[in-house]
Design a protein around this motif. Structure first.
Motif, PDB file in Angstrom:
ATOM      1  N   PHE A 236       0.679  -1.019   0.039  1.00 48.24           N
ATOM      2  CA  PHE A 236      -0.035  -0.079  -0.162  1.00 48.24           C
ATOM      3  C   PHE A 236       0.866   1.225   0.059  1.00 48.24           C
ATOM      4  O   PHE A 236       2.001   1.256   0.562  1.00 48.24           O
ATOM      5  N   ARG A 237       0.650   2.177  -0.651  1.00 51.81           N
ATOM      6  CA  ARG A 237       1.052   3.729  -0.689  1.00 51.81           C
ATOM      7  C   ARG A 237       0.126   4.612  -0.554  1.00 51.81           C
ATOM      8  O   ARG A 237      -0.806   4.822  -1.243  1.00 51.81           O
ATOM      9  N   ARG A 238       0.408   5.584   0.463  1.00 51.35           N
ATOM     10  CA  ARG A 238      -0.558   6.688   0.814  1.00 51.35           C
ATOM     11  C   ARG A 238      -0.617   7.476  -0.543  1.00 51.35           C
ATOM     12  O   ARG A 238       0.330   7.973  -1.064  1.00 51.35           O
ATOM     13  N   GLN A 239      -1.790   7.912  -0.772  1.00 52.07           N
ATOM     14  CA  GLN A 239      -1.754   8.844  -2.009  1.00 52.07           C
ATOM     15  C   GLN A 239      -1.565  10.336  -1.492  1.00 52.07           C
ATOM     16  O   GLN A 239      -2.219  10.631  -0.682  1.00 52.07           O
ATOM     17  N   THR A 240      -0.776  10.800  -2.247  1.00 48.90           N
ATOM     18  CA  THR A 240      -0.806  12.217  -2.155  1.00 48.90           C
ATOM     19  C   THR A 240      -1.009  12.867  -3.536  1.00 48.90           C
ATOM     20  O   THR A 240      -1.015  12.404  -4.625  1.00 48.90           O
ATOM     21  N   SER A 241      -0.860  14.116  -3.543  1.00 48.98           N
ATOM     22  CA  SER A 241      -0.950  15.142  -4.677  1.00 48.98           C
ATOM     23  C   SER A 241       0.286  15.050  -5.515  1.00 48.98           C
ATOM     24  O   SER A 241       1.284  14.670  -4.967  1.00 48.98           O
ATOM     25  N   VAL A 242       0.240  15.458  -6.681  1.00 46.77           N
ATOM     26  CA  VAL A 242       1.400  15.608  -7.514  1.00 46.77           C
ATOM     27  C   VAL A 242       2.152  16.879  -7.544  1.00 46.77           C
ATOM     28  O   VAL A 242       1.486  17.908  -7.743  1.00 46.77           O
ATOM     29  N   THR A 243       3.412  16.789  -7.214  1.00 44.90           N
ATOM     30  CA  THR A 243       4.213  18.085  -7.281  1.00 44.90           C
ATOM     31  C   THR A 243       5.128  17.986  -8.418  1.00 44.90           C
ATOM     32  O   THR A 243       5.702  16.848  -8.766  1.00 44.90           O
ATOM     33  N   TYR A 244       5.228  18.755  -9.190  1.00 49.33           N
ATOM     34  CA  TYR A 244       6.282  19.059 -10.442  1.00 49.33           C
ATOM     35  C   TYR A 244       7.492  19.740 -10.009  1.00 49.33           C
ATOM     36  O   TYR A 244       7.522  20.823  -9.597  1.00 49.33           O
ATOM     37  N   VAL A 245       8.660  18.997 -10.135  1.00 52.97           N
ATOM     38  CA  VAL A 245       9.897  19.483 -10.084  1.00 52.97           C
ATOM     39  C   VAL A 245      10.721  19.659 -11.535  1.00 52.97           C
ATOM     40  O   VAL A 245      11.098  18.579 -11.951  1.00 52.97           O
ATOM     41  N   GLY A 246      10.640  20.634 -12.134  1.00 58.57           N
ATOM     42  CA  GLY A 246      10.990  20.644 -13.531  1.00 58.57           C
ATOM     43  C   GLY A 246       9.885  19.865 -14.268  1.00 58.57           C
ATOM     44  O   GLY A 246       8.703  20.106 -13.896  1.00 58.57           O
ATOM     45  N   ASN A 247      10.319  18.927 -15.043  1.00 62.82           N
ATOM     46  CA  ASN A 247       9.349  18.139 -15.815  1.00 62.82           C
ATOM     47  C   ASN A 247       9.371  16.732 -15.212  1.00 62.82           C
ATOM     48  O   ASN A 247       8.849  15.677 -15.673  1.00 62.82           O
ATOM     49  N   THR A 248       9.820  16.710 -13.999  1.00 65.87           N
ATOM     50  CA  THR A 248       9.827  15.454 -13.120  1.00 65.87           C
ATOM     51  C   THR A 248       8.954  15.229 -12.270  1.00 65.87           C
ATOM     52  O   THR A 248       9.126  16.023 -11.291  1.00 65.87           O
ATOM     53  N   PRO A 249       7.869  14.827 -12.244  1.00 69.50           N
ATOM     54  CA  PRO A 249       6.636  14.711 -11.308  1.00 69.50           C
ATOM     55  C   PRO A 249       7.204  13.769 -10.004  1.00 69.50           C
ATOM     56  O   PRO A 249       7.610  12.683 -10.103  1.00 69.50           O
ATOM     57  N   MET A 250       6.781  14.112  -8.761  1.00 62.53           N
ATOM     58  CA  MET A 250       6.545  13.224  -7.533  1.00 62.53           C
ATOM     59  C   MET A 250       5.123  13.171  -7.020  1.00 62.53           C
ATOM     60  O   MET A 250       4.471  14.160  -7.280  1.00 62.53           O
ATOM     61  N   GLY A 251       5.208  12.070  -6.311  1.00 65.10           N
ATOM     62  CA  GLY A 251       3.734  11.945  -5.631  1.00 65.10           C
ATOM     63  C   GLY A 251       2.706  11.431  -6.441  1.00 65.10           C
ATOM     64  O   GLY A 251       3.121  11.130  -7.557  1.00 65.10           O
ATOM     65  N   GLY A 252       1.518  11.082  -6.068  1.00 64.54           N
ATOM     66  CA  GLY A 252       0.466  10.443  -6.768  1.00 64.54           C
ATOM     67  C   GLY A 252       1.034   8.988  -7.170  1.00 64.54           C
ATOM     68  O   GLY A 252       1.358   8.374  -6.168  1.00 64.54           O
TER      69      GLY A 252
END
Length: 466
Positions: free
Chosen positions: A6-22
């Motif tokens: 299981f992975r806790r769902q978070t919003s997506v943050t864009y660092v440049g063109n590399t997204p994290m989260g979600g």
């Protein structure tokens, strides 16, 4: 069958063109140790980190000159065909953050010293009105910075360090996870009010128990206020070698196996590219370690966790062992650990016993050797960190139970090593200050004398205590 954790769902943050989260992969990152004013040395080290698998690279920007030079570093990196996002690390000077936001894909600010002055361990008294005015000071400085970030598509990391909580927070909340979380939430509330979404949060400590408890508490606080920002995980000042890997795996791994974490850094007092393979192993081991943790939890007996792992690579065995039992030990489900190996490679009993002791020490349960709280180094480091660590470790390795902090500069120095017995902290270029606990005993010793003076201080205290 492979376990999908299981992975806790978070919003997506864009660092440049590399997204994290979600639903994006868990990102791994590191930080340069070069001077940010040395463009070519920084670029070469960034490339080594990227070639090792690093997806974000952070650089210290201690002044406006360094922040301005990020433009040159970025240009040279792009010229060589690398698009890896760069992160500016800012402390003490919000104006530097404003400049860095023009040139970097992400800027890290530290709530402990963004507006509040540096930590001095003084108790401050505030009325509720005075405290509210302090929060307005933060808002007046932080909102214009967020506007700059919006205009330039720059992400923001709210990076709280246990070692640099402000005297204001400490005076009202104490040196507690609650204080750490509130330090973070003050800034996140502003981000939410300003509809600024490209945010990532980190809460770090050299104490794994404090780190894990604080991140869990932050998740609860964010959920309560309908915030879902991605989380960066790390155990700061973890050290080097086996001890640094075990401590990192235990703290970071405890949270990863609970579904918490969108990007990680393993902070080792080694070359930064050495951190990446370790971080990657942690991410790749989540599913197996969830299964091992659940099996171990079901079989706890007589205050003992028994863990059996099939792994032929010793470093990976260490990481999986620490990661699998991290949450169980931090929550004190048991305080004893027995490790066994199975499969083609059978690790010897003394090796497994020593590893179990190391894991228990990393969980702050049982101390069987000297504890070293050493930073990984960065462009702020004011002396030769690695050779100094080696000298101090060699001279003190027999002092079982002693805790020694070895810090490159004052950003986290006095605070992160506050529970250490002694501290060795860079004060200026080639100058060292020595601490006994939180108290600075002597300032600005020449680097070439400082290790011997530290040993003299330890020996002197031992003699006086007899």
């Amino acid at each position: 069958m492979k376990v999908k954790p299981f992975r806790r769902q978070t919003s997506v943050t864009y660092v440049g063109n590399t997204p994290m989260g979600g639903d994006n992969p868990i990102r791994v990152q590191s930080m340069t140790t070069t001077s940010t004013m040395d463009t070519m040395a920084s670029v070469e080290q960034i490339i080594r980190i990227v070639e090792a698998g690093g997806e974000y690279v952070r650089l210290t920007t201690q002044g406006t000159r360094e922040a301005e030079n990020m433009k040159n570093i970025c240009a040279e990196l792009r010229k060589r065909g690398y698009s890896t996002p760069l992160v500016a690390d800012v402390h003490f000077n919000p104006k530097v953050a404003d400049v860095a936001a023009l040139y970097c894909e992400k800027v890290r600010v530290n709530p402990g010293n963004y507006v509040d002055p540096g930590r001095t361990f003084k108790h401050l008294e505030y009325t509720d009105e005075e405290y509210a005015e302090e929060l307005k000071k933060i808002e007046r400085q932080f909102v214009p910075f967020l506007q700059i970030c919006k205009e330039h598509n720059t992400a923001v990391r709210i990076g709280v360090n246990h070692g640099s909580l402000s005297d204001r927070i400490m005076s009202r909340y104490g040196d507690t996870p609650a204080g750490i979380v509130e330090s973070c939430m003050e800034f996140l509330r502003i981000c939410k009010r300003e509809s600024f979404h490209d945010v990532v949060i980190s809460i770090k400590a050299s104490n794994t128990v404090v780190m894990v408890q604080s991140v869990r508490l932050l998740v609860q606080a964010m959920d309560k206020e309908d915030m879902h920002y991605p989380l960066h995980l790390g155990v700061t000042e973890a050290g080097e070698g086996e001890d640094g890997r075990i401590k990192s795996a235990l703290g970071i791994g405890a949270l990863l196996t609970e579904g918490i974490g969108d990007t990680i850094r393993v902070s080792l007092s080694e070359e930064p590219e050495c951190e990446i393979p370790v971080a990657r192993k942690l991410v790749d081991s989540i599913g197996e370690c969830v299964k091992l943790r659940d099996e171990a939890e079901q079989s706890i007996a007589n205050d003992t966790i028994s863990l059996c792992i099939d792994e032929p690579d010793w470093e990976t065995f260490q990481l999986k062992a620490a990661m699998s039992v991290g949450a169980l030990l931090i929550d004190r489900k048991a305080t004893r650990l027995v490790l066994r190996s199975k499969g083609a490679v059978q690790w010897e009993e003394p090796l497994l016993t020593a590893l179990a002791d190391g894991i228990l020490q990393a969980a702050r349960i049982k101390f069987t050797k000297t504890e070293y709280i050493s930073c990984p180094g960065c462009g702020r480091t004011l002396y030769d960190l690695r050779s100094t660590i080696a000298r101090i470790k060699e001279a003190t390795k027999h002092m079982v139970g002693l805790k020694i902090g070895i810090m490159g500069c004052i950003v986290n120095g006095p605070g992160e090593m506050a529970d250490a017995d002694y501290g060795y902290v860079g004060a200026a270029r080639g100058k060292i200050s020595l601490y006994r606990g939180k108290e600075c005993i002597v300032k600005n010793i020449p680097e070439e004398e400082a290790v011997d003076r530290l040993l003299e201080l330890i020996q002197q205290d031992k003699q006086q205590s007899r």
